[in-house]
Enzyme design. Structure first.
Site, PDB file in Angstrom:
ATOM      1  N   ASP A 165      -0.400   6.115 -14.320  1.00 34.35           N
ATOM      2  CA  ASP A 165      -0.512   6.235 -12.858  1.00 34.35           C
ATOM      3  C   ASP A 165       0.447   5.327 -12.093  1.00 34.35           C
ATOM      4  OD1 ASP A 165      -1.666   3.803 -13.399  1.00 34.35           O
ATOM      5  OD2 ASP A 165      -3.225   4.017 -11.897  1.00 34.35           O
ATOM      6  N   GLU A 166       1.513   4.897 -12.715  1.00 33.59           N
ATOM      7  CA  GLU A 166       2.457   4.007 -12.058  1.00 33.59           C
ATOM      8  C   GLU A 166       3.879   4.400 -12.395  1.00 33.59           C
ATOM      9  OE1 GLU A 166       1.579  -0.517 -12.263  1.00 33.59           O
ATOM     10  OE2 GLU A 166       0.796   0.470 -14.035  1.00 33.59           O
ATOM     11  N   ASP A 186       2.045   3.133  -7.163  1.00 31.72           N
ATOM     12  CA  ASP A 186       0.795   2.975  -7.916  1.00 31.72           C
ATOM     13  C   ASP A 186      -0.246   3.921  -7.314  1.00 31.72           C
ATOM     14  OD1 ASP A 186      -0.859  -0.029  -9.097  1.00 31.72           O
ATOM     15  OD2 ASP A 186      -1.442   2.064  -9.242  1.00 31.72           O
ATOM     16  N   MET A 187      -0.773   4.794  -8.114  1.00 31.26           N
ATOM     17  CA  MET A 187      -1.782   5.723  -7.614  1.00 31.26           C
ATOM     18  C   MET A 187      -3.081   4.960  -7.334  1.00 31.26           C
ATOM     19  SD  MET A 187       0.119   8.266  -7.730  1.00 31.26           S
ATOM     20  CE  MET A 187      -1.021   9.465  -7.075  1.00 31.26           C
ATOM     21  N   TYR A 233      -7.996   8.057 -11.582  1.00 33.07           N
ATOM     22  CA  TYR A 233      -8.936   8.964 -12.250  1.00 33.07           C
ATOM     23  C   TYR A 233      -9.962   9.518 -11.261  1.00 33.07           C
ATOM     24  CZ  TYR A 233      -7.215   7.301 -16.815  1.00 33.07           C
ATOM     25  OH  TYR A 233      -6.456   6.999 -17.907  1.00 33.07           O
ATOM     26  N   ARG A 256     -15.987   0.421  -3.993  1.00 30.68           N
ATOM     27  CA  ARG A 256     -15.610  -0.990  -4.048  1.00 30.68           C
ATOM     28  C   ARG A 256     -16.161  -1.740  -2.847  1.00 30.68           C
ATOM     29  NH1 ARG A 256      -9.356  -1.079  -6.462  1.00 30.68           N
ATOM     30  NH2 ARG A 256      -9.632   0.818  -7.699  1.00 30.68           N
TER      31      ARG A 256
END
Length: 710
Positions: A120-121, A18-19, A23, A60
């Site tokens: 992206d996975e 998983d990236m 984006y 985050r």
DNA sequence: ACGGATCATACA
DNA sequence: TTGTATGAT
């Protein structure tokens, strides 16, 4: 919804990669000064600073959350860097992210079967690679180990206070007394660590990964330690992991099904599911879902990793929320044209890069009617055979919309004529292309055989006279468009709709029609661009000759022939192929089997007439598509969008090739006429030997190099 | 009447 | 097969 499949093997090595805030990473690679700063990617900056669709981990930490608005994010984190999603044709343009995703996939696919799960996975089946490593180079024999592997998180590995965590991981990986499954996972750790390092080195992107015995657990694990870390789920820790896991954390249980489990069954954790007998779950949720639930409660998931690196469909859509809802048919037409342009361009890219053709065009729309809050969902989606060429896609999409609109209005028995337009609006539009299949393998080589490359074709095709022939087919805006729109010759048939006439076709208010001029610069395939750039033209001959032929004499088409004619024509063509240089004999061949006839005929039926028993419908469909391809309109390229990767173009193309060649379905060849079969088999012969991708690439380039003849 | 734009898959 | 519903990112 979920379907349980038998566990093929309980000691597979599956990874989910998983990236990290993908984006954002893509934008930070474009603008390296953003690295390390709290960053978010935002789209549609107009309203409250736009919606966040990706948030960096720095942001985050500062309290910024996905699905905040840009302004909100600024309040929480004033230093945040907001980057807008590129916009093309008035809508978000995700091509940059798609291409970046492809870069990653091409790296991750090196060690085993790879399934592109989203932009992206990916899932990887590393079982074979792990088994091989175990047999030839077991971890126990390793004297050094990658730092990245040592940073792995191994669920259930108790890290006593004071003990060196990395040393514990190293011991776990090297453990001699481990059972077979754990040893396989240990190999998986090393392989995934290496892959992730390669991704970082070659793309500058970090990613996280989960390594487990099935997809479900791997997916679960990949999200547990982000960013840029990997997590392993040994068999022995599965039970403990699932026991306290809230059901909605599990893939497929994040929606209504998960809610139902909680509310109707009192199931809050996956472990709670264990108490229900399989029959009970089947009774409540159906045989498939019930069995699936029973299995996942025990960590069982037999779902295979599909070997698929490319998307199965392409779509382009846009929403028009609230006040921006489309109130006129010409506004709808305008946006449809934009969406279809993008779709057409992406189809061209797919054809160019992956040699695939889409067969079905689907339109989806949403509409609201103020009086009826439930009317939102009922706008029907419609589909039809997909014809290549921007103008054709636009035309077909618009017809699909009108068909849907008639049905939608019929559904509500509305008969507003002009006056009552205010309650209506289209709130979303999307067009998509599906049923994408590879071009039959031999065709290209044969077509190439028939006509040598002629670079001069390009200039002639790019001359202005050849442009925009079809745009006149589009109904012009204004009053004429009004007539066209409101009393269309129904090109698509819908059951129970015969009685509709223009009297009952009220539709949307049209008085404020804005002229939507079909733009002169259309978008074209990158195959043109590449050839102009002096790159390989490997797929060009078929297409270009087809386009060329169309532009030369558009009327010259042949319909409906039987197979004997098909064959004899083929022999004939083959006999005089040298003389046919410059004309598309192979294309004529295919066109002659186009069951729908010429695309210049407005009638295209929904049902393919399969009266011809000689060929399978599959082959007919392929012939059809090939014939349609000849109608691709060639135009200038938009500078904004290139579908090629940013780097190593040639190399990647070759990689794409070796992949595609492996995927050729042999049964397709069997359906071709015998003479063609021979050619294809001769052509395919050399690639059977080497199992090495590098070698194979060179052979392929030998056979496809424009400078050599096959 | 906003989480937007895309994807995939199961089911009828 | 087509169209719908659900789910994920």
């Amino acid at each position: 919804m979920p379907v349980s499949k038998p566990e093929s093997c309980d000691s597979r090595v599956i990874a989910h990669v998983d990236m990290d805030c993908f984006y954002v990473q893509v934008e930070q690679r474009k603008q390296p000064q953003l690295r390390g700063l709290p960053t978010a990617v935002v789209q549609y900056n107009e309203w409250k600073g736009g919606a966040l669709i990706a948030v960096s981990y720095e942001a985050r930490s500062a309290g910024v959350k996905r699905s905040m608005r840009g302004e909100e994010a600024k309040e929480v984190c004033p230093q945040i860097q907001l980057v807008q999603v590129p916009v093309a044709r008035g809508k978000a343009d995700l091509n940059g992210y798609r291409n970046a995703g492809s870069e990653v996939v091409s790296i991750l696919a090196r060690r085993g079967r790879c399934e592109r799960a989203s932009i992206d996975e990916v899932y990887l089946d590393l079982t074979d690679a792990a088994e091989t490593m175990l047999a030839e180079n077991p971890p126990q024999s390793l004297e050094t180990m990658d730092e990245e592997a040592l940073k792995s998180h191994i669920l259930g590995l108790n890290n006593e206070d004071g003990s060196d965590v990395k040393e514990n991981v190293r011991k776990w990986i090297l453990r001699c007394n481990a059972d077979h499954r754990d040893k396989l996972l240990a190999c998986g750790i090393l392989i995934v660590a290496e892959l992730r390092m390669q991704v970082l080195k070659e793309t500058e992107f970090t990613c996280s990964a989960g390594i487990a015995h099935n997809k479900m657990l791997a997916k679960l694990a990949s999200g547990m330690n982000k960013p840029a870390q990997q997590t392993v789920v040994p068999f022995s820790s599965v039970e403990g992991l699932l026991d306290t896991l809230p059901v909605r954390k599990m893939k497929q249980l994040g929606g209504k099904l998960g809610t139902s489990l909680q509310i109707d069954m009192g199931v809050n954790t996956v472990g709670d599911l264990l108490q229900f007998p399989e029959e009970k779950l089947q009774e409540r949720y159906g045989i498939n879902t019930g069995t699936w639930l029973w299995n996942i409660a025990r960590g069982i998931s037999g779902e295979a990793v599909k070997g698929r690196l490319l998307p199965k469909s392409h779509g382009s859509g846009k929403t028009f929320p609230g006040p921006r809802a489309l109130k006129t048919v010409s506004a709808v037409q305008h946006w449809l044209n934009q969406l279809c342009e993008e779709l057409s361009e992406r189809l061209c890219c797919d054809l160019d890069q992956n040699k695939r053709i889409a067969h079905t065009l689907t339109l989806h729309a949403r509409a609201y009617k103020s009086s009826d809050s439930d009317s939102q969902k009922k706008f029907p989606s419609k589909s039809c055979p997909l014809r290549y060429g921007t103008a054709k896609i636009q035309e077909d999409a618009f017809n699909l919309f009108q068909a849907g609109l008639r049905e939608y209005i019929g559904l509500y028995g509305v008969r507003t004529q002009g006056s009552d337009h205010s309650g209506w609006g289209i709130t979303s539009l999307s067009v998509s292309a599906s049923k994408i299949v590879p071009i039959p393998s031999g065709t290209r080589s044969i077509a190439k055989y028939f006509h040598g490359q002629s670079t001069s074709l390009f200039s002639s095709m790019q001359s202005p006279d050849n442009l925009n022939i079809e745009t006149t087919l589009l109904s012009p805006p204004g009053s004429e468009s009004y007539l066209e729109v409101n009393s269309p010759k129904p090109k698509i048939h819908f059951p129970g709709e015969e009685s509709w006439t223009e009297d009952t076709m009220p539709g949307l208010d049209l008085q404020e029609q804005k002229v939507n001029v079909v733009k002169d610069e259309d978008l074209s395939c990158s195959l043109l661009k590449k050839t102009q750039d002096g790159f390989t033209q490997d797929i060009s001959p078929l297409l270009l000759s087809g386009c060329f032929e169309q532009n030369q004499n558009k009327q010259q088409r042949v319909f409906s022939k039987d197979e004997s004619q098909f064959k004899s024509e083929h022999r004939e063509q083959k006999g005089k192929r040298l003389k046919d240089k410059g004309t598309s004999s192979i294309l004529k061949l295919f066109k002659s089997y186009n069951p729908l006839g010429s695309s210049s005929s407005p009638e295209h039926n929904k049902t393919v007439q399969s009266t011809d028993a000689q060929l399978t419908t599959d082959f007919q469909a392929r012939c059809h598509s090939l014939a349609e391809l000849s109608d691709v309109k060639l135009v200038k390229e938009s500078p904004t969008n290139s579908c090629s990767y940013s780097r190593d173009k040639d190399e990647r193309r070759r990689e794409a090739w070796s992949y595609k060649l492996d995927e050729i379905d042999p049964s397709v060849i069997d359906e071709l006429p015998p003479a063609i079969q021979d050619e294809i088999k001769a052509w395919m012969q050399p690639r059977k030997r080497p199992n090495n991708i590098v070698k194979r690439g060179s052979i392929i380039s030998h056979y496809f190099s424009p400078t050599k003849k096959s």
